[in-house]
Write a protein that holds these residues in place. Sequence first.
Motif, PDB file in Angstrom:
ATOM      1  N   GLU A 195      28.413  27.007 -18.438  1.00  0.00           N
ATOM      2  CA  GLU A 195      27.916  27.990 -19.391  1.00  0.00           C
ATOM      3  C   GLU A 195      26.393  27.999 -19.270  1.00  0.00           C
ATOM      4  N   LEU A 196      25.737  28.918 -19.963  1.00  0.00           N
ATOM      5  CA  LEU A 196      24.277  29.000 -19.915  1.00  0.00           C
ATOM      6  C   LEU A 196      23.650  27.921 -20.795  1.00  0.00           C
ATOM      7  N   PHE A 197      22.579  27.339 -20.293  1.00  0.00           N
ATOM      8  CA  PHE A 197      21.828  26.316 -21.029  1.00  0.00           C
ATOM      9  C   PHE A 197      20.397  26.796 -21.222  1.00  0.00           C
ATOM     10  N   ASN A 198      19.801  26.479 -22.373  1.00  0.00           N
ATOM     11  CA  ASN A 198      18.384  26.760 -22.620  1.00  0.00           C
ATOM     12  C   ASN A 198      17.512  25.667 -22.020  1.00  0.00           C
ATOM     13  N   ASP A 199      18.038  24.447 -22.003  1.00  0.00           N
ATOM     14  CA  ASP A 199      17.266  23.263 -21.613  1.00  0.00           C
ATOM     15  C   ASP A 199      17.701  22.788 -20.233  1.00  0.00           C
ATOM     16  N   LYS A 200      16.791  22.869 -19.261  1.00  0.00           N
ATOM     17  CA  LYS A 200      17.128  22.489 -17.879  1.00  0.00           C
ATOM     18  C   LYS A 200      17.478  21.007 -17.782  1.00  0.00           C
ATOM     19  N   GLN A 201      16.782  20.151 -18.546  1.00  0.00           N
ATOM     20  CA  GLN A 201      17.058  18.704 -18.510  1.00  0.00           C
ATOM     21  C   GLN A 201      18.467  18.407 -19.032  1.00  0.00           C
ATOM     22  N   GLU A 202      18.851  19.103 -20.085  1.00  0.00           N
ATOM     23  CA  GLU A 202      20.191  18.937 -20.649  1.00  0.00           C
ATOM     24  C   GLU A 202      21.244  19.357 -19.620  1.00  0.00           C
ATOM     25  N   LEU A 203      20.992  20.460 -18.943  1.00  0.00           N
ATOM     26  CA  LEU A 203      21.911  20.940 -17.906  1.00  0.00           C
ATOM     27  C   LEU A 203      22.005  19.920 -16.767  1.00  0.00           C
ATOM     28  N   MET A 204      20.875  19.351 -16.363  1.00  0.00           N
ATOM     29  CA  MET A 204      20.884  18.374 -15.272  1.00  0.00           C
ATOM     30  C   MET A 204      21.710  17.140 -15.646  1.00  0.00           C
ATOM     31  N   ALA A 205      21.627  16.694 -16.892  1.00  0.00           N
ATOM     32  CA  ALA A 205      22.434  15.560 -17.356  1.00  0.00           C
ATOM     33  C   ALA A 205      23.917  15.935 -17.348  1.00  0.00           C
ATOM     34  N   PHE A 206      24.213  17.151 -17.754  1.00  0.00           N
ATOM     35  CA  PHE A 206      25.583  17.664 -17.765  1.00  0.00           C
ATOM     36  C   PHE A 206      26.137  17.704 -16.337  1.00  0.00           C
ATOM     37  N   VAL A 207      25.323  18.193 -15.402  1.00  0.00           N
ATOM     38  CA  VAL A 207      25.724  18.290 -13.997  1.00  0.00           C
ATOM     39  C   VAL A 207      25.972  16.896 -13.416  1.00  0.00           C
ATOM     40  N   GLU A 208      25.121  15.931 -13.759  1.00  0.00           N
ATOM     41  CA  GLU A 208      25.325  14.555 -13.271  1.00  0.00           C
ATOM     42  C   GLU A 208      26.679  14.022 -13.703  1.00  0.00           C
ATOM     43  N   ARG A 209      27.050  14.291 -14.946  1.00  0.00           N
ATOM     44  CA  ARG A 209      28.351  13.840 -15.455  1.00  0.00           C
ATOM     45  C   ARG A 209      29.490  14.483 -14.648  1.00  0.00           C
ATOM     46  N   ILE A 210      29.386  15.788 -14.413  1.00  0.00           N
ATOM     47  CA  ILE A 210      30.431  16.488 -13.656  1.00  0.00           C
ATOM     48  C   ILE A 210      30.487  15.948 -12.221  1.00  0.00           C
ATOM     49  N   GLN A 211      29.325  15.715 -11.609  1.00  0.00           N
ATOM     50  CA  GLN A 211      29.296  15.194 -10.232  1.00  0.00           C
ATOM     51  C   GLN A 211      30.015  13.859 -10.148  1.00  0.00           C
ATOM     52  N   LYS A 212      29.781  12.983 -11.124  1.00  0.00           N
ATOM     53  CA  LYS A 212      30.428  11.665 -11.112  1.00  0.00           C
ATOM     54  C   LYS A 212      31.931  11.793 -11.331  1.00  0.00           C
ATOM     55  N   GLU A 213      32.316  12.584 -12.334  1.00  0.00           N
ATOM     56  CA  GLU A 213      33.736  12.680 -12.692  1.00  0.00           C
ATOM     57  C   GLU A 213      34.552  13.432 -11.652  1.00  0.00           C
ATOM     58  N   GLU A 214      33.965  14.446 -11.026  1.00  0.00           N
ATOM     59  CA  GLU A 214      34.711  15.304 -10.109  1.00  0.00           C
ATOM     60  C   GLU A 214      34.331  15.108  -8.638  1.00  0.00           C
ATOM     61  N   ARG A 215      33.375  14.229  -8.390  1.00  0.00           N
ATOM     62  CA  ARG A 215      32.901  13.942  -7.017  1.00  0.00           C
ATOM     63  C   ARG A 215      32.455  15.212  -6.287  1.00  0.00           C
ATOM     64  N   LEU A 216      31.671  16.035  -6.980  1.00  0.00           N
ATOM     65  CA  LEU A 216      31.158  17.262  -6.376  1.00  0.00           C
ATOM     66  C   LEU A 216      29.786  17.007  -5.753  1.00  0.00           C
ATOM     67  N   LYS A 217      29.502  17.740  -4.714  1.00  0.00           N
ATOM     68  CA  LYS A 217      28.197  17.658  -4.057  1.00  0.00           C
ATOM     69  C   LYS A 217      27.601  19.069  -3.971  1.00  0.00           C
ATOM     70  N   ASP A 218      26.321  19.141  -3.697  1.00  0.00           N
ATOM     71  CA  ASP A 218      25.642  20.438  -3.466  1.00  0.00           C
ATOM     72  C   ASP A 218      25.758  21.403  -4.638  1.00  0.00           C
ATOM     73  N   ILE A 219      25.595  20.897  -5.845  1.00  0.00           N
ATOM     74  CA  ILE A 219      25.590  21.767  -7.006  1.00  0.00           C
ATOM     75  C   ILE A 219      24.206  22.395  -7.131  1.00  0.00           C
ATOM     76  N   ARG A 220      24.167  23.705  -7.279  1.00  0.00           N
ATOM     77  CA  ARG A 220      22.884  24.419  -7.406  1.00  0.00           C
ATOM     78  C   ARG A 220      22.646  24.823  -8.840  1.00  0.00           C
ATOM     79  N   ILE A 221      21.429  24.578  -9.318  1.00  0.00           N
ATOM     80  CA  ILE A 221      21.027  25.044 -10.640  1.00  0.00           C
ATOM     81  C   ILE A 221      20.187  26.296 -10.440  1.00  0.00           C
ATOM     82  N   VAL A 222      20.538  27.365 -11.149  1.00  0.00           N
ATOM     83  CA  VAL A 222      19.832  28.638 -10.999  1.00  0.00           C
ATOM     84  C   VAL A 222      19.364  29.105 -12.369  1.00  0.00           C
ATOM     85  N   SER A 223      18.263  29.849 -12.376  1.00  0.00           N
ATOM     86  CA  SER A 223      17.813  30.450 -13.637  1.00  0.00           C
ATOM     87  C   SER A 223      18.409  31.845 -13.732  1.00  0.00           C
TER      88      SER A 223
END
Length: 82
Positions: A53-81
Motif C-alpha cells: 500500500e502507499l506509505f507517507n514515511d519512506k523509513q517506515e516502508l523500508m522497515a516493512f519491506v525488510e520484514r517481507i524480505q525476511k519472511e518471504e525470501r524476496l530479493k530485488d524489491i524496488r521502492i518507488v515514489s
Amino acid sequence: QLYKAQLIGFGTMRAAHQFADRLQQKNLPVRVQERHSKTAQGKEVIWYQVTTELFNDKQELMAFVERIQKEERLKDIRIVSC
C-alpha cells in the motif's frame, strides 16, 4: 510524498492473488496491480505485480519491506515514489 514497494511479479492473476492473500493474512497490506509490457518482438504481455500500500514515511516502508524480505525470501524489491 508517497512511496510504495514493488515486491514481486506473476504471470497469472491467480498466482499474484494467492501471494497477496498470504501476506494479508499476516497483516501485511498489499495490492495486486495489472501491468502491461511489450516484448522485444512488440507483443503486448499482461502480468501482475504485488505492491505494498502507499506509505507517507519512506523509513517506515523500508522497515516493512525488510520484514517481507525476511519472511518471504524476496530479493530485488524496488521502492518507488508515487
